[in-house]
Design a protein around this motif. Structure first.
Motif, mmCIF file in Angstrom:
data_model
loop_
_atom_site.group_PDB
_atom_site.id
_atom_site.type_symbol
_atom_site.label_atom_id
_atom_site.label_comp_id
_atom_site.label_asym_id
_atom_site.label_seq_id
_atom_site.Cartn_x
_atom_site.Cartn_y
_atom_site.Cartn_z
ATOM 1 N N LEU A 194 0.848 -1.195 0.000
ATOM 2 C CA LEU A 194 0.000 0.000 0.000
ATOM 3 C C LEU A 194 0.878 1.238 0.000
ATOM 4 N N THR A 195 0.613 2.131 -0.930
ATOM 5 C CA THR A 195 1.249 3.456 -0.949
ATOM 6 C C THR A 195 0.237 4.475 -0.453
ATOM 7 N N VAL A 196 0.642 5.257 0.534
ATOM 8 C CA VAL A 196 -0.217 6.292 1.110
ATOM 9 C C VAL A 196 0.321 7.646 0.672
ATOM 10 N N ILE A 197 -0.479 8.368 -0.126
ATOM 11 C CA ILE A 197 -0.103 9.710 -0.581
ATOM 12 C C ILE A 197 -0.964 10.721 0.152
ATOM 13 N N GLY A 198 -0.319 11.625 0.852
ATOM 14 C CA GLY A 198 -1.034 12.643 1.601
ATOM 15 C C GLY A 198 -0.357 12.910 2.927
ATOM 16 N N ASP A 199 -0.767 13.964 3.562
ATOM 17 C CA ASP A 199 -0.208 14.350 4.853
ATOM 18 C C ASP A 199 -1.336 14.900 5.705
ATOM 19 N N GLY A 200 -1.057 15.137 6.966
ATOM 20 C CA GLY A 200 -2.082 15.672 7.834
ATOM 21 C C GLY A 200 -1.773 15.396 9.288
ATOM 22 N N PRO A 201 -2.620 15.847 10.187
ATOM 23 C CA PRO A 201 -2.341 15.763 11.620
ATOM 24 C C PRO A 201 -2.257 14.349 12.178
ATOM 25 N N LEU A 202 -2.850 13.360 11.482
ATOM 26 C CA LEU A 202 -2.824 11.987 11.997
ATOM 27 C C LEU A 202 -1.675 11.163 11.428
ATOM 28 N N ARG A 203 -0.796 11.772 10.655
ATOM 29 C CA ARG A 203 0.228 10.971 9.989
ATOM 30 C C ARG A 203 1.102 10.202 10.971
ATOM 31 N N GLU A 204 1.600 10.864 11.991
ATOM 32 C CA GLU A 204 2.515 10.193 12.919
ATOM 33 C C GLU A 204 1.850 8.989 13.570
ATOM 34 N N THR A 205 0.612 9.159 14.007
ATOM 35 C CA THR A 205 -0.111 8.055 14.651
ATOM 36 C C THR A 205 -0.366 6.918 13.679
ATOM 37 N N LEU A 206 -0.826 7.229 12.475
ATOM 38 C CA LEU A 206 -1.133 6.198 11.488
ATOM 39 C C LEU A 206 0.130 5.478 11.036
ATOM 40 N N GLU A 207 1.207 6.221 10.853
ATOM 41 C CA GLU A 207 2.449 5.608 10.374
ATOM 42 C C GLU A 207 3.027 4.659 11.414
ATOM 43 N N SER A 208 2.945 5.038 12.680
ATOM 44 C CA SER A 208 3.478 4.169 13.735
ATOM 45 C C SER A 208 2.636 2.916 13.911
ATOM 46 N N ASP A 209 1.371 2.977 13.490
ATOM 47 C CA ASP A 209 0.436 1.867 13.685
ATOM 48 C C ASP A 209 0.292 0.994 12.443
ATOM 49 N N ALA A 210 0.955 1.357 11.356
ATOM 50 C CA ALA A 210 0.744 0.655 10.080
ATOM 51 C C ALA A 210 1.441 -0.704 10.062
ATOM 52 N N PRO A 211 0.829 -1.704 9.426
ATOM 53 C CA PRO A 211 1.481 -3.009 9.282
ATOM 54 C C PRO A 211 2.588 -2.957 8.230
ATOM 55 N N ASP A 212 3.385 -3.998 8.175
ATOM 56 C CA ASP A 212 4.421 -4.085 7.151
ATOM 57 C C ASP A 212 3.778 -4.061 5.769
ATOM 58 N N GLY A 213 4.465 -3.412 4.841
ATOM 59 C CA GLY A 213 3.943 -3.327 3.477
ATOM 60 C C GLY A 213 3.283 -2.014 3.161
ATOM 61 N N VAL A 214 3.200 -1.120 4.167
ATOM 62 C CA VAL A 214 2.593 0.196 3.956
ATOM 63 C C VAL A 214 3.697 1.244 3.882
ATOM 64 N N ARG A 215 3.617 2.082 2.870
ATOM 65 C CA ARG A 215 4.640 3.117 2.666
ATOM 66 C C ARG A 215 3.970 4.481 2.605
ATOM 67 N N PHE A 216 4.364 5.374 3.506
ATOM 68 C CA PHE A 216 3.865 6.745 3.528
ATOM 69 C C PHE A 216 4.853 7.617 2.762
ATOM 70 N N VAL A 217 4.369 8.309 1.742
ATOM 71 C CA VAL A 217 5.268 9.096 0.893
ATOM 72 C C VAL A 217 4.965 10.591 0.939
ATOM 73 N N GLY A 218 3.985 11.016 1.739
ATOM 74 C CA GLY A 218 3.698 12.431 1.866
ATOM 75 C C GLY A 218 2.885 12.974 0.700
ATOM 76 N N THR A 219 2.772 14.280 0.667
ATOM 77 C CA THR A 219 2.018 14.950 -0.390
ATOM 78 C C THR A 219 2.799 14.914 -1.693
ATOM 79 N N LYS A 220 2.104 14.689 -2.784
ATOM 80 C CA LYS A 220 2.742 14.638 -4.103
ATOM 81 C C LYS A 220 2.009 15.576 -5.063
ATOM 82 N N GLY A 221 2.754 16.089 -6.028
ATOM 83 C CA GLY A 221 2.184 16.951 -7.038
ATOM 84 C C GLY A 221 1.394 16.166 -8.065
ATOM 85 N N ARG A 222 0.765 16.900 -8.955
ATOM 86 C CA ARG A 222 -0.148 16.290 -9.923
ATOM 87 C C ARG A 222 0.551 15.263 -10.813
ATOM 88 N N GLU A 223 1.750 15.563 -11.294
ATOM 89 C CA GLU A 223 2.437 14.627 -12.186
ATOM 90 C C GLU A 223 2.782 13.330 -11.466
#
Length: 385
Positions: free
Chosen positions: A235-264
């Motif tokens: 799973l690739t997670v695109i986006g950011d926000g106030p819950l990122r730290e909590t969600l990232e620490s709680d995510a199972p293996d195989g999940v990648r947080f990449v932050g906010t991305k531009g349109r391209e």
């Protein structure tokens, strides 16, 4: 004149661009000025895509961040930001008043009832108003004084557009003229859709795009993935926000947080994904999604869609025809839908193709833009007559 509170500092910087896209469509027939708050890295004024942009300062630059992202979520995340609310409102009102006096617009298009609709009604009561609510200000912000203000804005609007039928009923209950209310979501820019990548390694590539806030439901998806046994996924997670730290620490293996991305970069992510997941849920404040533009973009790219069965989303996704719907918060239903698509490339292909057709014919920015231009023509004609 367009009033809004969410607008990119630079095109492609990852900030949602639906206001900018629609302003470009409106500018095809109208001399268009967009008035928005200042954000980091943005010029105070510029010419962009056929329209002018004027940004107002509202707080000392060092602390000015209320409009960086979603205002409601920013306030929930840090209470000290409430100090910026009154200066924001005053600065927006003064800039709007100055712009109305100098430009004498035929129509003000206010995105969000609060605060832009209030500002327009207050400083330009004689200028016809098109009010567009995207969900957050309608579903949340329901204290009695705010509801009174929303009722005042909606009753005085020449036209009101909403993202789904449920929102239409809500604004009518607040006093909007039923004949003046239309379901008309934001359009998606499908002009740069990338060819889909074909994977043969047996892995299912999942994609989540959205702000990391309660109503987007990423926590439900992460819980479901823990139960998705016997399937090779990531799973690739695109986006950011106030819950990122909590969600990232709680995510199972195989999940990648990449932050906010531009349109391209988003276009490339859609092309690589096998399944795009939108597990939206009503938040504790009552806020919920109207119809996410990211969902429409994913549909337009031909992704197979798994999404929550809530108003707006359920009007774009026809269960079993162009995607799969599950009850909001239903972890078990989400597991079943993901397992079904992970084990059936044929189902992914069929649903993705149908989703792309739906997006192109009903939700492209060109199709939506033409309807908004027609509404503006109707408002102007009515005012002149």
């Amino acid at each position: 004149m367009v009033l809004a509170s969410t607008f990119p500092a630079q095109r492609g910087d990852g900030t949602p661009e639906f206001v900018a896209d629609l302003a470009g469509e409106e500018a095809q027939e109208s001399d268009t000025l967009v008035v928005v708050p200042r954000v980091k890295g943005a010029p105070r004024s510029e010419q962009s895509n056929g329209f002018r942009v004027r940004r107002f300062a509202y707080f000392p630059r060092r602390w000015e961040d209320l409009a960086d992202g979603a205002i409601i979520e920013n306030l929930r995340n840090r209470k000290s930001r409430w100090l910026q609310v009154l200066p924001f409102f005053v600065a927006e009102a003064l800039t709007t008043l100055k712009s109305v006096r100098s430009g004498k617009p035929d129509v003000i298009h206010a995105h969000w009832i609060v605060p832009q609709g209030i500002v327009a009604a207050l400083v330009a009561p004689k200028t016809p108003r098109l009010v567009t609510t995207l969900g957050g200000d309608l579903y949340a912000l329901n204290a009695a004084p705010v509801r009174m203000l929303k009722r005042w804005v909606l009753r005085g609007a020449a036209r009101v557009t909403v993202m789904n039928a449920d929102m239409r009923q809500r604004v009518i209950e607040l006093g909007a003229d039923p004949a003046a209310v239309e379901v008309l979501p934001m359009g998606a820019d499908l002009s740069t859709v990338r060819p889909r990548k074909v994977h043969t390694d047996g892995r299912t590539r999942l994609l989540f795009v959205g702000r990391l806030v309660e109503k987007k439901g990423l926590g439900v998806l992460l819980d479901a993935l823990r139960e998705l046994s016997g399937v090779d996924w990531d799973l690739t997670v695109i986006g950011d926000g106030p819950l990122r730290e909590t969600l990232e620490s709680d995510a199972p293996d195989g999940v990648r947080f990449v932050g906010t991305k531009g349109r391209e970069e988003l276009r490339e992510a859609y092309a690589r994904a096998d399944v795009a997941v939108f597990p939206s849920v009503p938040s504790s404040s009552g806020d919920q999604d109207g119809l996410p533009v990211a969902l429409l973009e994913a549909m337009g790219s031909g992704c197979a869609i798994v999404a929550s069965d809530i108003p707006g989303i359920s009007e774009a996704i026809d269960h079993e025809a162009n995607g799969l719907l599950v009850a909001p918060g239903d972890r078990g239903g989400l597991v079943q839908a993901l397992r079904r698509l992970a084990t059936s490339p044929e189902a992914r292909s069929e649903l993705g193709s149908a989703a792309a057709t739906t997006a192109r014919t009903r939700y492209s920015k060109e199709a939506i833009g033409e309807r908004y231009r027609a509404i503006i023509r109707e408002i102007v004609a009515s005012a002149r007559s």
